[in-house]
Design a protein around this motif. Structure first.
Motif, PDB file in Angstrom:
ATOM      1  N   PRO A   1       0.822  -1.209   0.000  1.00  0.00           N
ATOM      2  CA  PRO A   1       0.000   0.000   0.000  1.00  0.00           C
ATOM      3  C   PRO A   1       0.857   1.261   0.000  1.00  0.00           C
ATOM      4  CG  PRO A   1      -0.113  -1.114   2.116  1.00  0.00           C
ATOM      5  CD  PRO A   1       0.663  -1.990   1.209  1.00  0.00           C
ATOM      6  N   ALA A   2       0.278   2.352  -0.443  1.00  0.00           N
ATOM      7  CA  ALA A   2       0.977   3.626  -0.464  1.00  0.00           C
ATOM      8  C   ALA A   2       1.385   4.009   0.952  1.00  0.00           C
ATOM      9  CB  ALA A   2       0.075   4.701  -1.066  1.00  0.00           C
ATOM     10  N   GLY A   3       2.585   4.535   1.087  1.00  0.00           N
ATOM     11  CA  GLY A   3       3.072   4.959   2.389  1.00  0.00           C
ATOM     12  C   GLY A   3       3.859   3.896   3.134  1.00  0.00           C
ATOM     13  N   LEU A   4       3.941   2.688   2.593  1.00  0.00           N
ATOM     14  CA  LEU A   4       4.686   1.610   3.242  1.00  0.00           C
ATOM     15  C   LEU A   4       5.914   1.286   2.410  1.00  0.00           C
ATOM     16  CD1 LEU A   4       4.740  -0.545   5.541  1.00  0.00           C
ATOM     17  CD2 LEU A   4       3.630  -2.076   3.928  1.00  0.00           C
ATOM     18  N   SER A   5       7.065   1.376   3.014  1.00  0.00           N
ATOM     19  CA  SER A   5       8.303   1.054   2.321  1.00  0.00           C
ATOM     20  C   SER A   5       8.375  -0.442   2.057  1.00  0.00           C
ATOM     21  CB  SER A   5       9.513   1.482   3.157  1.00  0.00           C
ATOM     22  OG  SER A   5      10.699   0.956   2.607  1.00  0.00           O
ATOM     23  N   ALA A   6       8.789  -0.804   0.862  1.00  0.00           N
ATOM     24  CA  ALA A   6       8.933  -2.217   0.505  1.00  0.00           C
ATOM     25  C   ALA A   6      10.072  -2.874   1.278  1.00  0.00           C
ATOM     26  CB  ALA A   6       9.171  -2.354  -0.994  1.00  0.00           C
ATOM     27  N   ARG A   7      10.876  -2.077   1.966  1.00  0.00           N
ATOM     28  CA  ARG A   7      12.020  -2.602   2.715  1.00  0.00           C
ATOM     29  C   ARG A   7      11.672  -2.984   4.147  1.00  0.00           C
ATOM     30  NH1 ARG A   7      17.388  -0.997   0.810  1.00  0.00           N
ATOM     31  NH2 ARG A   7      17.881  -1.155   3.013  1.00  0.00           N
ATOM     32  N   THR A   8      10.462  -2.691   4.605  1.00  0.00           N
ATOM     33  CA  THR A   8      10.101  -3.019   5.978  1.00  0.00           C
ATOM     34  C   THR A   8       9.860  -4.517   6.131  1.00  0.00           C
ATOM     35  OG1 THR A   8       7.735  -2.716   5.661  1.00  0.00           O
ATOM     36  CG2 THR A   8       9.009  -0.758   6.309  1.00  0.00           C
ATOM     37  N   PHE A   9      10.017  -5.005   7.342  1.00  0.00           N
ATOM     38  CA  PHE A   9       9.788  -6.421   7.605  1.00  0.00           C
ATOM     39  C   PHE A   9       8.370  -6.852   7.232  1.00  0.00           C
ATOM     40  CE2 PHE A   9       8.531  -9.923  10.394  1.00  0.00           C
ATOM     41  CZ  PHE A   9       9.526 -10.856  10.126  1.00  0.00           C
ATOM     42  N   PRO A  10       7.323  -6.106   7.634  1.00  0.00           N
ATOM     43  CA  PRO A  10       5.964  -6.529   7.253  1.00  0.00           C
ATOM     44  C   PRO A  10       5.762  -6.588   5.734  1.00  0.00           C
ATOM     45  CG  PRO A  10       5.857  -4.914   9.015  1.00  0.00           C
ATOM     46  CD  PRO A  10       7.286  -4.954   8.554  1.00  0.00           C
ATOM     47  N   ALA A  11       6.332  -5.642   5.000  1.00  0.00           N
ATOM     48  CA  ALA A  11       6.181  -5.640   3.540  1.00  0.00           C
ATOM     49  C   ALA A  11       6.900  -6.828   2.911  1.00  0.00           C
ATOM     50  CB  ALA A  11       6.703  -4.330   2.951  1.00  0.00           C
ATOM     51  N   ARG A  12       8.075  -7.135   3.400  1.00  0.00           N
ATOM     52  CA  ARG A  12       8.811  -8.290   2.868  1.00  0.00           C
ATOM     53  C   ARG A  12       8.086  -9.594   3.183  1.00  0.00           C
ATOM     54  NH1 ARG A  12      15.081  -7.418   2.443  1.00  0.00           N
ATOM     55  NH2 ARG A  12      15.059  -5.219   1.905  1.00  0.00           N
ATOM     56  N   LEU A  13       7.550  -9.671   4.386  1.00  0.00           N
ATOM     57  CA  LEU A  13       6.796 -10.862   4.775  1.00  0.00           C
ATOM     58  C   LEU A  13       5.555 -11.016   3.903  1.00  0.00           C
ATOM     59  CD1 LEU A  13       6.803 -13.176   6.813  1.00  0.00           C
ATOM     60  CD2 LEU A  13       5.527 -11.692   8.374  1.00  0.00           C
ATOM     61  N   ASN A 100      -1.286 -11.913  13.404  1.00  0.00           N
ATOM     62  CA  ASN A 100      -1.231 -10.507  13.773  1.00  0.00           C
ATOM     63  C   ASN A 100      -2.524  -9.922  13.213  1.00  0.00           C
ATOM     64  OD1 ASN A 100      -0.845  -7.600  13.400  1.00  0.00           O
ATOM     65  ND2 ASN A 100       1.305  -7.954  13.903  1.00  0.00           N
ATOM     66  N   PRO A 101      -3.313  -9.209  13.995  1.00  0.00           N
ATOM     67  CA  PRO A 101      -4.599  -8.710  13.490  1.00  0.00           C
ATOM     68  C   PRO A 101      -4.477  -7.784  12.282  1.00  0.00           C
ATOM     69  CG  PRO A 101      -4.086  -7.769  15.649  1.00  0.00           C
ATOM     70  CD  PRO A 101      -3.062  -8.817  15.375  1.00  0.00           C
ATOM     71  N   ASN A 102      -3.278  -7.263  12.044  1.00  0.00           N
ATOM     72  CA  ASN A 102      -3.071  -6.371  10.905  1.00  0.00           C
ATOM     73  C   ASN A 102      -2.372  -7.040   9.732  1.00  0.00           C
ATOM     74  OD1 ASN A 102      -4.214  -3.956  12.048  1.00  0.00           O
ATOM     75  ND2 ASN A 102      -2.462  -3.950  13.423  1.00  0.00           N
ATOM     76  N   PHE A 103      -2.286  -8.354   9.759  1.00  0.00           N
ATOM     77  CA  PHE A 103      -1.658  -9.103   8.665  1.00  0.00           C
ATOM     78  C   PHE A 103      -2.699 -10.073   8.106  1.00  0.00           C
ATOM     79  CE2 PHE A 103       1.289 -12.086   6.641  1.00  0.00           C
ATOM     80  CZ  PHE A 103       2.195 -11.212   6.068  1.00  0.00           C
ATOM     81  N   ARG A 104      -3.416  -9.603   7.078  1.00  0.00           N
ATOM     82  CA  ARG A 104      -4.492 -10.384   6.458  1.00  0.00           C
ATOM     83  C   ARG A 104      -4.366 -10.287   4.947  1.00  0.00           C
ATOM     84  NH1 ARG A 104      -9.946  -8.480   9.217  1.00  0.00           N
ATOM     85  NH2 ARG A 104     -10.676  -9.630   7.416  1.00  0.00           N
ATOM     86  N   ARG A 105      -4.646 -11.402   4.293  1.00  0.00           N
ATOM     87  CA  ARG A 105      -4.497 -11.450   2.837  1.00  0.00           C
ATOM     88  C   ARG A 105      -5.374 -10.427   2.132  1.00  0.00           C
ATOM     89  NH1 ARG A 105      -5.525 -17.058   0.435  1.00  0.00           N
ATOM     90  NH2 ARG A 105      -7.658 -16.531   0.953  1.00  0.00           N
ATOM     91  N   ASP A 106      -6.581 -10.228   2.608  1.00  0.00           N
ATOM     92  CA  ASP A 106      -7.521  -9.342   1.926  1.00  0.00           C
ATOM     93  C   ASP A 106      -7.417  -7.882   2.371  1.00  0.00           C
ATOM     94  OD1 ASP A 106      -8.453  -9.919   4.477  1.00  0.00           O
ATOM     95  OD2 ASP A 106     -10.561  -9.936   3.881  1.00  0.00           O
ATOM     96  N   ARG A 107      -6.464  -7.558   3.251  1.00  0.00           N
ATOM     97  CA  ARG A 107      -6.351  -6.194   3.765  1.00  0.00           C
ATOM     98  C   ARG A 107      -4.900  -5.702   3.791  1.00  0.00           C
ATOM     99  NH1 ARG A 107     -10.188  -4.060   7.112  1.00  0.00           N
ATOM    100  NH2 ARG A 107      -9.014  -2.170   6.647  1.00  0.00           N
ATOM    101  N   PRO A 108      -4.276  -5.527   2.627  1.00  0.00           N
ATOM    102  CA  PRO A 108      -2.888  -5.041   2.622  1.00  0.00           C
ATOM    103  C   PRO A 108      -2.749  -3.649   3.237  1.00  0.00           C
ATOM    104  CG  PRO A 108      -3.789  -5.026   0.405  1.00  0.00           C
ATOM    105  CD  PRO A 108      -4.784  -5.739   1.279  1.00  0.00           C
ATOM    106  N   ASP A 109      -3.831  -2.894   3.270  1.00  0.00           N
ATOM    107  CA  ASP A 109      -3.791  -1.558   3.873  1.00  0.00           C
ATOM    108  C   ASP A 109      -3.469  -1.613   5.364  1.00  0.00           C
ATOM    109  OD1 ASP A 109      -7.025  -1.054   5.062  1.00  0.00           O
ATOM    110  OD2 ASP A 109      -6.512  -2.763   3.793  1.00  0.00           O
ATOM    111  N   LEU A 110      -3.758  -2.732   6.009  1.00  0.00           N
ATOM    112  CA  LEU A 110      -3.497  -2.866   7.440  1.00  0.00           C
ATOM    113  C   LEU A 110      -2.010  -2.985   7.764  1.00  0.00           C
ATOM    114  CD1 LEU A 110      -6.356  -5.293   8.539  1.00  0.00           C
ATOM    115  CD2 LEU A 110      -6.226  -2.804   8.848  1.00  0.00           C
TER     116      LEU A 110
END
Length: 141
Positions: A1-13, A100-110
């Protein structure tokens, strides 16, 4: 999602779990948790040969414990094997289940809400303030 660096751990995961090339990490049956097959993960993503072949920018760690520590630092919790939502085809006992409540396939914005847990971040959350991002760890470089 916009505003999230592709280098962060959550983005890589997120990238790993959605990659058809990565076999050791997948969504649970509810798409609300992460399933990791440890031995395959170690061969596929943590060994020098695997990391270069499958996901060259995934993780620079060589120990599974370091990966699990990162999951814990980002608020993922390990679930008991066999709980609802953890079942996969094959041997479910070989798969570790993390949520993690913010790690869901249908909600990358989380993903924007997944922050590294630090003492300062815990204090900011307790005070009702927004948590700021930290400098990238060795998993994010």
């Amino acid at each position: 999602p916009a505003g999230l660096s592709a280098r962060t751990f959550p983005a890589r995961l997120w990238h790993l779990v959605n990659s058809p090339r990565v076999r050791s990490v997948r969504w649970d049956s509810l798409a609300r948790g992460l399933l990791v097959e440890r031995s395959l993960f170690e061969r596929e993503l943590l060994s020098p040969a695997g990391a270069l072949g499958t996901a060259p920018d995934a993780f620079k760690a060589t120990h599974f414990g370091s990966f699990v520590r990162q999951l814990n630092l980002y608020g993922f919790q390990k679930k008991v094997p066999g709980w609802f939502g953890a079942a996969v085809l094959g041997d479910p006992g070989a798969w570790l289940h993390f949520t993690n409540p913010n790690f869901r396939r249908d909600r990358p914005d989380l993903l924007l809400h997944i922050k590294r847990r630090t003492k300062a971040n815990r204090q900011r959350l307790a005070a009702g303030l927004e948590v700021r991002s930290r400098q990238p760890s060795r998993f994010q470089q």
